[in-house]
Design an enzyme around this catalytic site. Structure first.
Site, mmCIF file in Angstrom:
data_model
loop_
_atom_site.group_PDB
_atom_site.id
_atom_site.type_symbol
_atom_site.label_atom_id
_atom_site.label_comp_id
_atom_site.label_asym_id
_atom_site.label_seq_id
_atom_site.Cartn_x
_atom_site.Cartn_y
_atom_site.Cartn_z
ATOM 1 N N LYS A 20 -1.511 6.163 -4.622
ATOM 2 C CA LYS A 20 -2.586 7.144 -4.392
ATOM 3 C C LYS A 20 -2.240 8.516 -4.958
ATOM 4 C CE LYS A 20 -3.226 4.783 0.029
ATOM 5 N NZ LYS A 20 -1.921 4.598 0.655
ATOM 6 N N ASP A 23 0.849 -1.193 0.000
ATOM 7 C CA ASP A 23 0.000 0.000 0.000
ATOM 8 C C ASP A 23 0.885 1.244 0.000
ATOM 9 O OD1 ASP A 23 -2.808 1.109 0.277
ATOM 10 O OD2 ASP A 23 -1.758 2.141 1.903
ATOM 11 N N TYR A 52 3.933 9.444 0.244
ATOM 12 C CA TYR A 52 4.897 8.791 1.130
ATOM 13 C C TYR A 52 6.335 8.935 0.620
ATOM 14 C CZ TYR A 52 0.537 6.450 2.635
ATOM 15 O OH TYR A 52 -0.746 6.171 3.048
ATOM 16 N N HIS A 55 -6.357 10.156 -2.524
ATOM 17 C CA HIS A 55 -5.852 10.010 -1.148
ATOM 18 C C HIS A 55 -6.781 10.677 -0.123
ATOM 19 C CE1 HIS A 55 -1.772 9.279 0.995
ATOM 20 N NE2 HIS A 55 -2.751 9.162 1.861
HETATM 21 P P1 NAD Z 1 -0.583 1.355 11.862
HETATM 22 O O1 NAD Z 1 -1.859 1.249 12.598
HETATM 23 O O2 NAD Z 1 -0.207 0.289 10.904
HETATM 24 O O3 NAD Z 1 0.513 1.549 12.977
HETATM 25 C C1 NAD Z 1 1.867 1.589 12.659
HETATM 26 C C2 NAD Z 1 2.667 1.695 13.955
HETATM 27 O O4 NAD Z 1 2.311 0.633 14.833
HETATM 28 C C3 NAD Z 1 4.155 1.515 13.711
HETATM 29 O O5 NAD Z 1 4.750 2.749 13.433
HETATM 30 C C4 NAD Z 1 4.641 0.911 14.989
HETATM 31 O O6 NAD Z 1 4.897 1.950 15.905
HETATM 32 C C5 NAD Z 1 3.468 0.129 15.481
HETATM 33 N N1 NAD Z 1 3.547 -1.337 15.208
HETATM 34 C C6 NAD Z 1 3.579 -1.957 13.996
HETATM 35 N N2 NAD Z 1 3.582 -3.289 14.168
HETATM 36 C C7 NAD Z 1 3.565 -3.518 15.500
HETATM 37 C C8 NAD Z 1 3.557 -4.690 16.291
HETATM 38 N N3 NAD Z 1 3.545 -5.900 15.749
HETATM 39 N N4 NAD Z 1 3.541 -4.538 17.632
HETATM 40 C C9 NAD Z 1 3.528 -3.320 18.211
HETATM 41 N N5 NAD Z 1 3.516 -2.167 17.500
HETATM 42 C C10 NAD Z 1 3.543 -2.271 16.167
HETATM 43 O O7 NAD Z 1 -0.567 2.801 11.167
HETATM 44 P P2 NAD Z 1 -0.316 3.356 9.714
HETATM 45 O O8 NAD Z 1 1.035 3.024 9.231
HETATM 46 O O9 NAD Z 1 -0.672 4.781 9.768
HETATM 47 O O10 NAD Z 1 -1.413 2.606 8.839
HETATM 48 C C11 NAD Z 1 -1.112 1.467 8.052
HETATM 49 C C12 NAD Z 1 -1.051 1.812 6.598
HETATM 50 O O11 NAD Z 1 -2.275 2.377 6.168
HETATM 51 C C13 NAD Z 1 -0.012 2.898 6.261
HETATM 52 O O12 NAD Z 1 1.294 2.462 6.327
HETATM 53 C C14 NAD Z 1 -0.497 3.303 4.904
HETATM 54 O O13 NAD Z 1 -0.146 2.330 3.930
HETATM 55 C C15 NAD Z 1 -2.004 3.316 5.123
HETATM 56 N N6 NAD Z 1 -2.492 4.649 5.540
HETATM 57 C C16 NAD Z 1 -3.305 5.333 4.684
HETATM 58 C C17 NAD Z 1 -3.800 6.576 5.027
HETATM 59 C C18 NAD Z 1 -4.691 7.303 4.075
HETATM 60 O O14 NAD Z 1 -4.948 8.486 4.295
HETATM 61 N N7 NAD Z 1 -5.165 6.675 3.021
HETATM 62 C C19 NAD Z 1 -3.462 7.157 6.260
HETATM 63 C C20 NAD Z 1 -2.647 6.457 7.115
HETATM 64 C C21 NAD Z 1 -2.191 5.202 6.759
#
Ligand code: NAD
Length: 277
Positions: A79, A49, A54, A110
């Protein structure tokens, strides 16, 4: 190690399928994105994704090529950023150049950015990009319900996917019900609560995790899958990249799912409200 688990896929309304678990690339520094994406692919992820915003599309494309995994086996999303709602084709062509691909599997607006007022134009551009063969499937992220209905009414084209913030503290039940009516697949961003609000220390998640010899993150991801949602946790830590994929081995019981369903909070939103942008 036993062989890598394979994410099940769900059907998209356009006839294609999407793996339910992927690797998220938000805030993955361009300097480390090559290594982490390669690691994710080697671990068994088959869904990436990405997003122009990014700033790591080049690294993602290079990792995909160097992984040696056939292009057809990996579902690649990117996106459209809000500064290009009036030039979708140009923006997508630039993304494809950075990724080193002829087409992506999924292209998404996005943010609707209602204050800018160009989301219908953006959606028309994305529809045209699919007709031109630059993307196989199309959808949107972060569209409040009025804007979601407006783009559909204006074009008669229903997005295959809507990507929204969604985790146990913010379950988006109303929007999910609309998606079910319209046949839209819900993608969840921030499935681990982005490390905010103490989601992964929640006593319900901790208790279920301890009982199963799993981690709270794995339980949060298994809950997404139990609801038929598509998600892509982000981590740059090798052990967590593997841990998150291994959530595929957990099948929650109906009672466990119901306990987590009960964690929804009116103030559970952790990211910005799409209506305010
Ligand atoms: P997420 O909920 O995946 O959280 C990521 C954070 O969780 C990491 O930085 C780390 O600190 C922690 N983490 C990851 N694995 C873990 C584990 N096994 N144990 C404990 N902590 C852990 O948040 P995200 O990255 O914001 O969301 C996931 C994906 O969604 C993004 O990487 C992106 O691809 C997408 N996204 C899209 C939008 C949008 O506006 N469309 C916005 C945010 C994210």
């Amino acid at each position: 190690m036993t062989s890598a688990p394979v994410a099940p896929s769900v059907p998209l309304p356009d006839g294609r399928r999407i793996p339910q678990l992927g690797y998220g690339l938000f805030l993955v520094d361009p300097d480390v994105a090559y290594e982490t994406t390669l690691q994710a692919l080697k671990a068994g992820y088959r869904h990436l994704d990405a997003a122009t915003r990014y700033e790591n599309e080049e690294a993602v494309g290079a990792a995909l090529r160097d992984s040696g995994i056939p292009r057809e086996e990996v579902f690649v999303t990117t996106k459209l950023w809000t500064d290009r709602h009036e030039d979708v084709r140009g923006a997508l062509e630039e993304s494809l150049t950075r990724l080193g691909l002829d087409e992506v599997d999924l292209y998404l607006t996005h943010w609707a950015a209602p204050s800018q007022g160009l989301y219908v134009q953006a959606w028309r551009g994305i529809i045209a990009a699919r007709e031109d063969g630059l993307t196989r499937s199309i959808g949107v992220c972060n569209h409040p319900l009025p804007q979601l209905r407006e783009i559909i009414a204006a074009t008669d084209v229903v997005p295959s996917v809507h990507q929204i913030e969604l985790h146990p503290y913010f379950q988006q039940k109303e929007l999910r019900a609309v998606h079910a009516e319209l046949g839209i697949v819900t993608e969840s961003w921030g499935p681990l609560g982005q490390g905010k609000q103490g989601l992964l220390e929640d006593p319900v998640l901790v208790r279920i995790a301890e009982a199963r010899g799993a981690t709270p993150a794995q339980v949060a991801l298994a809950w997404q899958r139990a609801h038929g949602l598509v998600t892509f946790p982000k981590s740059v830590t090798p052990s967590r990249i593997v841990e998150n994929l291994a959530s595929l081995q957990i099948q929650l019981t109906a009672d466990e799912v119901a306990q987590i369903d009960g964690l929804d909070r009116p103030d559970g939103r952790g990211g910005s409200d799409p209506a305010d942008r």
